[in-house]
Scaffold this motif. Sequence first.
Motif, PDB file in Angstrom:
ATOM      1  N   MET A   1       0.849  -1.174   0.000  1.00 29.52           N
ATOM      2  CA  MET A   1       0.000   0.000   0.000  1.00 29.52           C
ATOM      3  C   MET A   1       0.892   1.234   0.000  1.00 29.52           C
ATOM      4  N   GLU A   2       0.595   2.171  -0.842  1.00 27.89           N
ATOM      5  CA  GLU A   2       1.342   3.424  -0.874  1.00 27.89           C
ATOM      6  C   GLU A   2       0.637   4.446   0.000  1.00 27.89           C
ATOM      7  N   VAL A   3       1.381   5.045   0.886  1.00 31.04           N
ATOM      8  CA  VAL A   3       0.834   6.029   1.810  1.00 31.04           C
ATOM      9  C   VAL A   3       1.172   7.411   1.292  1.00 31.04           C
ATOM     10  N   PRO A   4       0.193   8.333   1.299  1.00 30.22           N
ATOM     11  CA  PRO A   4       0.469   9.680   0.795  1.00 30.22           C
ATOM     12  C   PRO A   4       1.543  10.390   1.611  1.00 30.22           C
ATOM     13  N   MET A   5       2.338  11.207   0.935  1.00 34.13           N
ATOM     14  CA  MET A   5       3.332  12.023   1.633  1.00 34.13           C
ATOM     15  C   MET A   5       2.592  12.930   2.607  1.00 34.13           C
ATOM     16  N   TRP A  22      -9.540   2.928   8.363  1.00 33.23           N
ATOM     17  CA  TRP A  22      -8.689   4.039   8.769  1.00 33.23           C
ATOM     18  C   TRP A  22      -7.338   3.550   9.254  1.00 33.23           C
ATOM     19  N   ILE A  23      -6.326   4.378   9.041  1.00 31.27           N
ATOM     20  CA  ILE A  23      -4.936   4.088   9.393  1.00 31.27           C
ATOM     21  C   ILE A  23      -4.439   5.196  10.313  1.00 31.27           C
ATOM     22  N   VAL A  24      -3.653   4.814  11.321  1.00 33.29           N
ATOM     23  CA  VAL A  24      -2.922   5.794  12.115  1.00 33.29           C
ATOM     24  C   VAL A  24      -1.474   5.723  11.631  1.00 33.29           C
ATOM     25  N   TRP A  25      -0.933   6.861  11.200  1.00 37.41           N
ATOM     26  CA  TRP A  25       0.396   6.923  10.602  1.00 37.41           C
ATOM     27  C   TRP A  25       1.364   7.635  11.535  1.00 37.41           C
ATOM     28  N   ASP A  30       7.649   7.262   9.548  1.00 42.07           N
ATOM     29  CA  ASP A  30       7.130   7.060   8.193  1.00 42.07           C
ATOM     30  C   ASP A  30       6.650   5.620   8.001  1.00 42.07           C
ATOM     31  N   ASP A  31       5.785   5.204   8.930  1.00 41.99           N
ATOM     32  CA  ASP A  31       5.273   3.836   8.935  1.00 41.99           C
ATOM     33  C   ASP A  31       3.967   3.817   9.730  1.00 41.99           C
ATOM     34  N   PHE A  32       3.292   2.657   9.705  1.00 41.88           N
ATOM     35  CA  PHE A  32       2.096   2.507  10.519  1.00 41.88           C
ATOM     36  C   PHE A  32       2.447   2.773  11.977  1.00 41.88           C
ATOM     37  N   ALA A  33       1.573   3.466  12.680  1.00 45.92           N
ATOM     38  CA  ALA A  33       1.744   3.644  14.115  1.00 45.92           C
ATOM     39  C   ALA A  33       1.508   2.302  14.792  1.00 45.92           C
ATOM     40  N   LEU A  35       0.563   0.466  18.637  1.00 44.82           N
ATOM     41  CA  LEU A  35       0.109   0.562  20.020  1.00 44.82           C
ATOM     42  C   LEU A  35       0.390  -0.811  20.609  1.00 44.82           C
ATOM     43  N   GLY A  36       1.404  -0.883  21.458  1.00 44.43           N
ATOM     44  CA  GLY A  36       1.897  -2.191  21.891  1.00 44.43           C
ATOM     45  C   GLY A  36       2.553  -2.859  20.704  1.00 44.43           C
ATOM     46  N   SER A  37       2.151  -4.059  20.386  1.00 44.56           N
ATOM     47  CA  SER A  37       2.717  -4.764  19.232  1.00 44.56           C
ATOM     48  C   SER A  37       1.790  -4.703  18.010  1.00 44.56           C
ATOM     49  N   ASP A  38       0.675  -3.990  18.124  1.00 42.70           N
ATOM     50  CA  ASP A  38      -0.304  -3.924  17.035  1.00 42.70           C
ATOM     51  C   ASP A  38      -0.056  -2.731  16.119  1.00 42.70           C
ATOM     52  N   GLU A  39       0.046  -3.000  14.806  1.00 41.87           N
ATOM     53  CA  GLU A  39       0.078  -1.914  13.831  1.00 41.87           C
ATOM     54  C   GLU A  39      -1.342  -1.398  13.652  1.00 41.87           C
TER      55      GLU A  39
END
Length: 64
Positions: A1-5, A22-25, A30-33, A35-39
């Motif tokens: 998946m390409e994430v917008p700049m 939804w994604i938390v970035w 410059d990667d998925f956030a 929380l613990g070990s979960d992306e």
Amino acid sequence: MEVPMSSCDSRFEIFQDPTNNWIVWDCKLDDFARLGSDELFSLSETNARAACDLLNRLADKRAA
């Protein structure tokens, strides 16, 4: 998946992916956030906003 700049003002931001989830970035890494070990992707908007708010508050506390 390409994430917008991003031009993040905060360390973490959210955006909607092509499947309407939804994604938390993490703008610093410059990667998925994580929380613990979960992306943090494939979330509801409500959960993404809550996680993003929490992570930004924690990041602000660490920076202070």
